[in-house]
Scaffold this motif. Sequence first.
Motif: not given
Length: 330
Positions: A94-95, A90, A272-273, A101, A268-269, A104
């Motif tokens: 995410l980061f 995760t 957050t990344a 995602l 989303l990625q 995952l």
Amino acid sequence: MSDALVSPAVGGALWLTAAGVARHAARRLEREEEQRLPLMGVLGAFVFAAQMVNFAIPGTGSSGHLGGGLLLAVLLGPHAAFVVMASVLTVQALFFADGGLLALGCNAVNLGFFASYLAYPLVWRPLAGDGRSPARVALASVAAAVAGLQLGALAVVVETRASGISSLPFGPFLLLMQSIHLAIGLVEGAVTAAVVLAVRRARPELAPAGTRGARSVVALGTAALVAAGALSWFASTRPDGLEWAAARAASGAPQPAAGAAHALAARLQRATAVMPDYAPPGAPDGGSRWGAPRAGTSAAGLLGVGLSVAFVVAAGLGARALRRRAARRP
């Protein structure tokens, strides 16, 4: 595994599967395992750091890295191992945009479930016995690592085939995936045996899956920091086993998939990344020379180590709350 290989239906099904396994693992974490939460955290950091250090596979043009699922299962037991592996994956997705995602759940099953719930109990434990014979530990580690990675590689091919959104031919992709992960499994088995035996030398009274103690935590934490902060400079730049097999089977890298679910996952990625590809955006990488110091890579590695510890500890505390809530039910 990237989102380019996974359809929303398959990705969603594997998300549900992984969530179900995680819930089962959280409920089964015993009080003794709960007391090893610091070790779970540093082992998560160690696996994160080890996965940054790809090693070249001679004669193939490919590279591999430690999966870590078997090592976690041997030192923590299968339930804690799955929780730790899911937390690390995760953090990566995410980061650092490492793994999709949408994919995952696939990655948690492929890297966590097979090693923790099949390779460890069915291969490692019978071969290793009480874990006091170095020769038996080495044999068990290599055999179980190979078995776990072969199952995971097979699952990747089946999930890709079931998704039906890539042009990868089943037979050639399967053959390439199994062969390259056989080589990776041999290395993973050797590394797993070396770490398990080193832990046993430090605390000989401890049996596998019963490891605890400040010395082990400090040693593994130090190893994680060194690997993430410096050894990552020496990672092979060759494509990893999956990338290599996919490129060869399809005569080129898979193209990003179109569709609303893939677009949402990508957005989303991107949001957050904070360090996609393990470097701050726009940071100098020190050149392409192998082994050249890369401050950005070191920063990403150390951030990942810290986040892995935080996520694993949070998952452990969440598991504790889940068990207490279940215990209060009439």
